[in-house]
Enzyme design. Structure first.
Site, mmCIF file in Angstrom:
data_model
loop_
_atom_site.group_PDB
_atom_site.id
_atom_site.type_symbol
_atom_site.label_atom_id
_atom_site.label_comp_id
_atom_site.label_asym_id
_atom_site.label_seq_id
_atom_site.Cartn_x
_atom_site.Cartn_y
_atom_site.Cartn_z
ATOM 1 N N GLN A 173 -2.920 2.074 15.175
ATOM 2 C CA GLN A 173 -1.861 2.515 14.261
ATOM 3 C C GLN A 173 -0.969 3.574 14.910
ATOM 4 O OE1 GLN A 173 -3.390 4.270 10.672
ATOM 5 N NE2 GLN A 173 -1.371 4.632 9.782
ATOM 6 N N HIS A 185 -3.726 14.183 0.884
ATOM 7 C CA HIS A 185 -3.897 13.319 2.055
ATOM 8 C C HIS A 185 -2.692 13.418 2.988
ATOM 9 C CE1 HIS A 185 -5.011 9.855 4.479
ATOM 10 N NE2 HIS A 185 -3.864 9.260 4.172
ATOM 11 N N LYS A 207 -3.603 -2.049 10.392
ATOM 12 C CA LYS A 207 -3.972 -2.135 8.979
ATOM 13 C C LYS A 207 -4.254 -3.566 8.512
ATOM 14 C CE LYS A 207 -3.017 2.148 7.348
ATOM 15 N NZ LYS A 207 -3.866 2.952 6.454
ATOM 16 N N ASP A 263 -8.747 0.341 2.346
ATOM 17 C CA ASP A 263 -7.722 -0.074 3.300
ATOM 18 C C ASP A 263 -8.185 0.336 4.701
ATOM 19 O OD1 ASP A 263 -5.237 -1.129 4.123
ATOM 20 O OD2 ASP A 263 -4.359 0.863 4.141
ATOM 21 N N ARG A 306 -7.118 3.641 13.647
ATOM 22 C CA ARG A 306 -6.200 4.766 13.827
ATOM 23 C C ARG A 306 -5.544 4.796 15.195
ATOM 24 N NH1 ARG A 306 -5.031 6.048 8.688
ATOM 25 N NH2 ARG A 306 -6.856 6.730 7.503
ATOM 26 N N ASP A 338 0.849 -1.195 0.000
ATOM 27 C CA ASP A 338 0.000 0.000 0.000
ATOM 28 C C ASP A 338 0.884 1.245 0.000
ATOM 29 O OD1 ASP A 338 -2.447 1.372 0.057
ATOM 30 O OD2 ASP A 338 -2.334 1.631 2.214
ATOM 31 N N THR A 398 -4.646 6.448 0.184
ATOM 32 C CA THR A 398 -5.885 7.218 0.246
ATOM 33 C C THR A 398 -5.938 8.275 -0.840
ATOM 34 O OG1 THR A 398 -5.942 6.899 2.626
ATOM 35 C CG2 THR A 398 -7.352 8.615 1.743
ATOM 36 N N THR A 441 -8.509 -5.764 4.234
ATOM 37 C CA THR A 441 -8.447 -4.843 3.099
ATOM 38 C C THR A 441 -9.463 -5.348 2.094
ATOM 39 O OG1 THR A 441 -6.082 -4.439 3.442
ATOM 40 C CG2 THR A 441 -6.996 -3.874 1.289
ATOM 41 N N TYR A 459 3.032 2.407 15.241
ATOM 42 C CA TYR A 459 3.750 2.587 13.977
ATOM 43 C C TYR A 459 5.173 3.120 14.143
ATOM 44 C CZ TYR A 459 3.565 7.716 13.453
ATOM 45 O OH TYR A 459 3.761 9.064 13.590
ATOM 46 N N GLU A 476 -9.463 12.618 7.924
ATOM 47 C CA GLU A 476 -9.384 13.929 7.281
ATOM 48 C C GLU A 476 -10.736 14.633 7.291
ATOM 49 O OE1 GLU A 476 -6.911 14.040 3.463
ATOM 50 O OE2 GLU A 476 -7.487 11.936 3.653
ATOM 51 N N GLU A 483 -9.308 3.923 -1.965
ATOM 52 C CA GLU A 483 -8.108 3.753 -2.764
ATOM 53 C C GLU A 483 -8.409 3.039 -4.084
ATOM 54 O OE1 GLU A 483 -4.674 2.315 -0.741
ATOM 55 O OE2 GLU A 483 -5.350 3.005 1.235
ATOM 56 N N GLU A 498 -10.135 4.041 4.030
ATOM 57 C CA GLU A 498 -9.258 4.718 3.087
ATOM 58 C C GLU A 498 -9.714 4.351 1.689
ATOM 59 O OE1 GLU A 498 -5.167 5.462 5.607
ATOM 60 O OE2 GLU A 498 -5.131 3.975 4.003
ATOM 61 N N ARG A 524 1.395 16.989 13.080
ATOM 62 C CA ARG A 524 2.591 17.795 13.307
ATOM 63 C C ARG A 524 2.268 19.271 13.102
ATOM 64 N NH1 ARG A 524 4.139 13.553 10.169
ATOM 65 N NH2 ARG A 524 4.182 14.815 8.264
ATOM 66 N N TYR A 543 1.207 5.741 -0.440
ATOM 67 C CA TYR A 543 0.798 6.957 0.286
ATOM 68 C C TYR A 543 0.998 8.113 -0.690
ATOM 69 C CZ TYR A 543 0.975 9.997 4.547
ATOM 70 O OH TYR A 543 0.745 10.930 5.552
#
Length: 402
Positions: free
Chosen positions: A231, A124, A244, A224, A228, A117, A337, A248, A235, A351, A192, A190, A133, A119
């Site tokens: 994750q 996104h 994850k 996907d 969260r 998968d 995504t 799927t 991660y 999002e 995709e 997600e 951040r 990104y």
């Protein structure tokens, strides 16, 4: 023009002819290769036998033998299917091989070898960077130099309609002193697009951008699912794992790459020059103009535009094999995504709700930050076809169960 009674505006006309695998009531234990035309499914192997054509690759219980045969044979089979469904001379033999779509059960169309998968949406990635951040540069320093991805779990790729069991795992909110174990509280989607590999490659050999169409058999829709909270805790430092790998979902139809010639567009302008093996300037553009829709409990919540994706499928494949990693028939790699620049085009709840700060309102008066048990998500898509037609991708659905 097909001799079937298919409306002119159907996204499943002769221009599409997606492949799937089905079982019928008369032989519930026998999986067969099918081709969708309108609201019917053509038993491809039976049709080949009926017209006196070689049917070996179409007699299997998955698409893998056909996918492994290579592009020249993919084109021959597609041309034959088109002839059978447009030439009235074939109608007496082929028509008995058509079954109503509503009367068959659809299955995972191919045996998944590996799953990767990516990104690849700048929108996104930027949104998630701003969420997690704040006050810092939203994109990581490597993001515009290479397609970031992770290896997923092939064994938990499931066909559309398979219930999604809410996963358990460790989670730790920022306000909690210690982690706890239990069902995810922040289950997400997600939206995709998946690329399905047909022709394998040799270990130690990279696949260049120009060979994308030689290896990729077709395109499907993909969700996907993402826990969260699990994750976020797991991660660091190695990336997605249990958050994850529980499920799927993919659509039951694989649209051949050759059906998407009219959907091809140039990718967005890039402000960082890619390294040579990823540089598609002056070559074949492999951006795709797919119009996607995401619905939650029957209420449309997003319309992600695939044409905005920063990294194309061809670049993802080139990077995936750049170190000499080999391809196998049935490999599946996903776009990541799909999100656009506007709030209503974001392809994940994290999002759309800005990490739960702004719940979305549904038509029934309820609100969601993340998925609740009983919720059903449906992702659909179409793309431009020849002469103003549309190419249909079917749908990928999943309902959350406790």
């Amino acid at each position: 023009m097909t001799w079937l009674a298919v409306p002119q505006d159907s996204p499943y006309g002769i221009q599409t002819l997606p492949y799937g695998v089905f079982t019928a009531a008369d032989q519930p234990g026998r999986r067969r290769v099918g081709v969708r035309i309108g609201d019917a499914v053509l038993d491809a192997g039976a049709a080949a036998r009926a017209v006196g054509s070689a049917a070996v690759l179409l007699e299997a219980g998955s698409l893998n033998p056909l996918m492994a045969a290579g592009r020249s044979l993919w084109r021959e089979v597609r041309a034959a299917l088109t002839e059978w469904l447009t030439d009235e001379a074939h109608r007496p033999a082929v028509e008995p091989c058509l079954l109503p779509l509503a009367e068959v059960e659809l299955h995972l169309p191919f045996e998944v070898a590996d799953y990767v998968d990516f990104y690849a949406s700048e929108h996104h990635a930027t949104n998630l960077g701003r969420i997690f951040r704040p006050g810092s540069e939203p994109l990581t320093p490597n993001w515009k130099h290479l397609p970031i991805g992770y290896h997923g779990r092939a064994g938990t790729v499931v066909v559309s309609g398979t219930p999604v069991v809410r996963p358990h795992g460790q989670r730790k909110a920022p306000t909690e002193p210690l982690p706890s174990f239990g069902p995810t509280r922040r289950l997400d989607i997600e939206a995709e697009v998946g690329f399905v590999v047909g022709t394998p490659s040799a270990l130690g050999t990279a696949v260049p951008l120009a060979d994308f169409r030689e290896h990729v058999f077709g395109v499907c829709l993909l969700n996907d699912w993402s826990a969260r909270d699990i994750q976020a805790w797991e991660y660091v430092p190695l990336g997605p794992f249990l958050g994850k790998s529980f499920a799927t979902s993919v659509s039951p139809w694989v649209v051949p790459l050759d059906a998407l010639e009219h959907a091809r567009v140039a990718p967005p302008a890039r402000d960082v020059e890619p390294l040579g093996y990823l540089d598609d300037r002056g070559g074949e553009p492999w951006g795709l103009d797919l119009a996607m829709e995401v619905a939650l409990n029957g209420h449309r919540i997003s319309r992600p535009p695939f044409a905005t994706m920063y990294w194309t499928g061809a670049q993802q494949l080139a990077h995936l094999t750049a170190n000499g990693a080999s391809l196998r028939t049935g490999d599946l790699f996903a776009s990541g995504t799909v999100s656009g620049p506007e709030p209503e085009t974001r392809g994940a709840l994290i999002e759309l709700t800005w990490n739960g700060e702004h719940p979305i309102k549904l038509a029934d008066g309820t609100a969601r930050t993340f998925l609740e048990d009983g919720d059903e998500v449906v992702i659909t898509a179409t793309a431009p076809g020849p002469d103003g037609t549309r190419i249909g991708f079917g749908e990928v659905t999943g309902r959350i169960v406790p």
